[in-house]
Design an enzyme around this catalytic site. Structure first.
Site, PDB file in Angstrom:
ATOM      1  N   ASP A  50       0.838  -1.196   0.000  1.00 51.19           N
ATOM      2  CA  ASP A  50       0.000   0.000   0.000  1.00 51.19           C
ATOM      3  C   ASP A  50       0.876   1.251   0.000  1.00 51.19           C
ATOM      4  OD1 ASP A  50      -2.430  -1.650   0.651  1.00 51.19           O
ATOM      5  OD2 ASP A  50      -1.236  -2.009   2.456  1.00 51.19           O
ATOM      6  N   ASP A 109      -1.509  -1.729  -4.078  1.00 47.28           N
ATOM      7  CA  ASP A 109      -2.382  -2.721  -3.441  1.00 47.28           C
ATOM      8  C   ASP A 109      -3.565  -2.033  -2.772  1.00 47.28           C
ATOM      9  OD1 ASP A 109      -2.865  -5.525  -2.566  1.00 47.28           O
ATOM     10  OD2 ASP A 109      -2.679  -4.615  -0.593  1.00 47.28           O
ATOM     11  N   ASP A 159      -3.519   1.004   4.784  1.00 48.18           N
ATOM     12  CA  ASP A 159      -4.027  -0.117   5.569  1.00 48.18           C
ATOM     13  C   ASP A 159      -3.518  -0.045   7.008  1.00 48.18           C
ATOM     14  OD1 ASP A 159      -5.161  -0.921   3.229  1.00 48.18           O
ATOM     15  OD2 ASP A 159      -4.101  -2.844   3.108  1.00 48.18           O
ATOM     16  N   ARG A 172     -13.533  -1.165  -0.032  1.00 46.15           N
ATOM     17  CA  ARG A 172     -12.749  -0.980   1.190  1.00 46.15           C
ATOM     18  C   ARG A 172     -12.668   0.490   1.594  1.00 46.15           C
ATOM     19  NH1 ARG A 172      -7.755  -5.303   0.115  1.00 46.15           N
ATOM     20  NH2 ARG A 172      -9.106  -7.086  -0.285  1.00 46.15           N
TER      21      ARG A 172
END
Length: 367
Positions: free
Chosen positions: A162, A184, A188, A255
């Site tokens: 990320d 990605d 996160d 997400r």
């Protein structure tokens, strides 16, 4: 009583009167966003008050970062890498655009601030599994990251990294940042991280996704993952995270965030990605409070997955031209803190004007 004494007393009374008026004016400004029936508690963060961090990062002793320590200014990759890795450097000032040639690693440090001046960006063009990502933060405590743009090369599912990741970190405040075009994901938070606040931060994808990656998804514009897997049971009782006044903007597909285990509070945020499949996703043992947000032109605002604990969707949420589920399930946690609420009618204009790296530097107090 002499004339001089009377004059002195009168003058003192006038000064007190002006001070009172000024105090009332300031208080009025700080409570401007409150609804008529709500007032700010002493623990509520205010503009310019660095010690009053909003949300979960205000708990567990609070979050102060590097405080008033002397600043180290960085303008290129080698300077930034050196400052990040040096535990004696407590405040890093990033200026200009810095190309990140290899992912930066901040590990095992306590009490540090990284912030950008106006227009500061950290940029990566690497889409490989091992070389992607901009900043990995691991086993750190009491950090502030503010006013920075993290720009990746675009989504390409190689099971890469990320733009930024928090791994086993406590008391972190990410404020007025922008995360865009991660390989990605954008940002996160996982592996026992706890007491985290993300405020006035923008998540977006501006570049077209690249298909054909080894990870299997041809469109991996998945912005924020909370908790790495259903098997990461050490996350139980952790991942207490606040997203306050954040913006999931154009290009985000899923997400926003996707949660496992954590007690996650999403308040006064704005969702308007027209390419969305789903926004907030409640996964295994997720406990989520969705409070007074605006969902506009999105699909499936609330995705209830298997094994969730609870999702409370308060009556103050607004759904405009949305499809899919808007309801919660069971009763989520009640936060132990107070966040100054925006009126629902003010959310969109406030977030679109202020979320992202909109400051001129290390200005404390978002609310």
């Amino acid at each position: 009583m002499t004339f001089k004494t009377k004059f002195t007393i009168s003058l003192f009374a006038i000064v007190l009167s002006f001070a009172s008026c000024n105090t009332e004016d300031v208080a009025e400004q700080n409570t401007d966003a409150l609804s008529k029936n709500q007032t700010a508690s002493p623990s509520t963060s205010k503009v310019g008050v660095c010690s009053e961090v909003p949300g979960w990062a205000s708990q567990n002793g609070g979050t102060t970062g590097g405080g008033t320590s002397s600043e180290t200014t960085v303008t290129n990759y080698s300077q930034l890498k050196s400052a990040i890795e040096n535990s004696s450097v407590k405040v890093i000032k990033v200026t200009g655009t810095i190309t990140v040639s290899a992912r930066l690693s901040l590990q095992d440090q306590t009490g540090k601030t990284i912030y950008g001046t106006s227009g500061a960006k950290l940029v990566s063009t690497n889409q490989t599994k091992d070389g992607s990502g901009i900043l990995s933060v691991k086993r750190c405590k009491n950090l502030i990251i503010r006013n920075l743009v993290f720009e990746g090369p675009g989504a390409y599912d190689t099971d890469g990294w990320d733009n930024a990741i928090l791994d086993d970190c406590q008391n972190v405040w990410v404020d007025h940042c922008e995360f865009r075009d991660g390989v990605d994901g954008n940002f996160d938070i996982k592996n026992k991280s706890d007491y985290i606040t993300v405020s006035y931060t923008k998540f977006t994808y501006l570049k077209a996704p690249r298909a054909g990656g080894s990870g299997g998804s041809d469109d991996h514009r998945y912005s924020n993952l909370i908790g790495s897997s259903d098997g990461a049971t050490a996350d139980r009782g952790k991942l207490r995270i606040t997203f306050a006044r954040c913006w999931w903007a154009s290009g985000c597909k899923e997400r926003m965030p996707r949660v496992r285990f954590g007690k996650v509070h999403i308040i006064n945020s704005y969702f308007n990605s027209s390419v969305s499949n789903k926004c907030i996703a409640a996964g295994f043992e997720a406990n989520i409070r969705v409070e007074n947000n605006v969902f506009e032109n999105v699909k499936n605002p609330i995705d209830l997955m298997t094994g969730l604990t609870a999702v409370t969707v308060t009556s103050g949420n607004v759904f405009t031209n949305t499809s899919g589920n808007k309801a919660g399930k069971n009763t989520a946690f009640t936060p132990p803190y107070t966040v100054v609420p925006l009126s629902t009618s003010a959310i969109k204009s406030d977030i679109t004007a202020n979320a992202g790296a909109t400051f001129s530097g290390n200005i404390c107090g978002s609310f």
